[in-house]
Motif scaffolding. Sequence first.
Motif, PDB file in Angstrom:
ATOM      1  N   THR A 161      -7.550  -0.402   3.776  1.00 55.50           N
ATOM      2  CA  THR A 161      -6.665  -1.257   4.572  1.00 55.50           C
ATOM      3  C   THR A 161      -7.444  -2.403   5.206  1.00 55.50           C
ATOM      4  O   THR A 161      -7.005  -3.555   5.192  1.00 55.50           O
ATOM      5  CB  THR A 161      -5.978  -0.427   5.662  1.00 55.50           C
TER       6      THR A 161
ATOM      7  N   PHE B 186       0.846  -1.187   0.000  1.00 57.07           N
ATOM      8  CA  PHE B 186       0.000   0.000   0.000  1.00 57.07           C
ATOM      9  C   PHE B 186       0.890   1.249   0.000  1.00 57.07           C
ATOM     10  O   PHE B 186       1.835   1.330   0.787  1.00 57.07           O
ATOM     11  CB  PHE B 186      -0.895   0.032   1.242  1.00 57.07           C
TER      12      PHE B 186
ATOM     13  N   SER C 268       3.177  -1.380   4.012  1.00 53.19           N
ATOM     14  CA  SER C 268       2.820  -0.002   3.677  1.00 53.19           C
ATOM     15  C   SER C 268       4.082   0.825   3.511  1.00 53.19           C
ATOM     16  O   SER C 268       5.102   0.569   4.156  1.00 53.19           O
ATOM     17  CB  SER C 268       1.947   0.612   4.785  1.00 53.19           C
TER      18      SER C 268
ATOM     19  N   TYR D  85      -6.960  -6.510   4.779  1.00 52.99           N
ATOM     20  CA  TYR D  85      -6.832  -7.474   5.871  1.00 52.99           C
ATOM     21  C   TYR D  85      -7.849  -8.604   5.723  1.00 52.99           C
ATOM     22  O   TYR D  85      -7.570  -9.756   6.072  1.00 52.99           O
ATOM     23  CB  TYR D  85      -7.043  -6.781   7.216  1.00 52.99           C
TER      24      TYR D  85
END
Length: 285
Positions: free
Chosen positions: A41, A13, A53, A45
């Motif tokens: 996010t 990310f 990240s 998950y």
Amino acid sequence: DKVPYSNDADVLFVFDTQNSYNTASLYNSNPMTELSVDWGTLAAYRSGVTFNSVHLADLKKVNWAQYKVVVFANTYKLSVPQKEFIKDSIATQNRHLIWMYAPAIEEAEGLNIDAVSAIVGMQIKETTLEDTVKTIVSKEAAQYIFQVDTLRNKVSKKAYHPAFRVVDTEAVPLAFYTENQQVAAAYKKQDEYHSWYIAAPAKEGKKNILRYILNQTEAHQYTEDPQAVVYAGWGLVFYYNKFNEKGLKRSLKLKNGKIVEFTMPNIGCGVLIDAQSGAILMQAP
């Protein structure tokens, strides 16, 4: 002997903070940052993949050979050198690039929608929304996400501006605005990479279309259980699920192809697994 730290994530990310100077600080005025960063996010998950990240300013510090998927969450402001680096070093090797809302739109002269089209690799146009913003995902995505033919994603309780739509005839639609049936998310194969664009990121976790997109990439998926969270690194895999019932049977697929089956010892617990052998090393209540 000490073993050097290693991380097995193959999804990355990319987040930015500099664009905060040019966006509103409150959710009601700036819903996109929360949708792209927080809910994006959470959806990752819930996707069974593992991810890292990085700050936008640190792109050149990344070992890009590790990553098969890159998610550009809130990269509304991209410099010319950053755009060139993305083109030359990231949008290669058949990698999957996922773009949220309006990447590269902020320029010195103002907002530039053409810059969004250029970085995403699809024709993007502005649209007008006047109602509560929801999207309806494609049938294939709905079947994967929630085992239904019709699935709506929540986006915002009220209309926001600017809003965008995909008008590229070569792109594959993935979601549509319920208000006007215009394309709100799409996929397009590029010469050296895959481009995925989400104009209206969802305020969803388990039902987020990002879960479907990540499933379509080469990122390793340890589990398809949307309730579970998986971490992997240092030769270990950790599975956690606070919703599983005691005695419920679960399984993980390791990167080497091994299937690890185990029974949840309690409600809301984790299981630590050897990433190579699949041996259960610890079960935490």
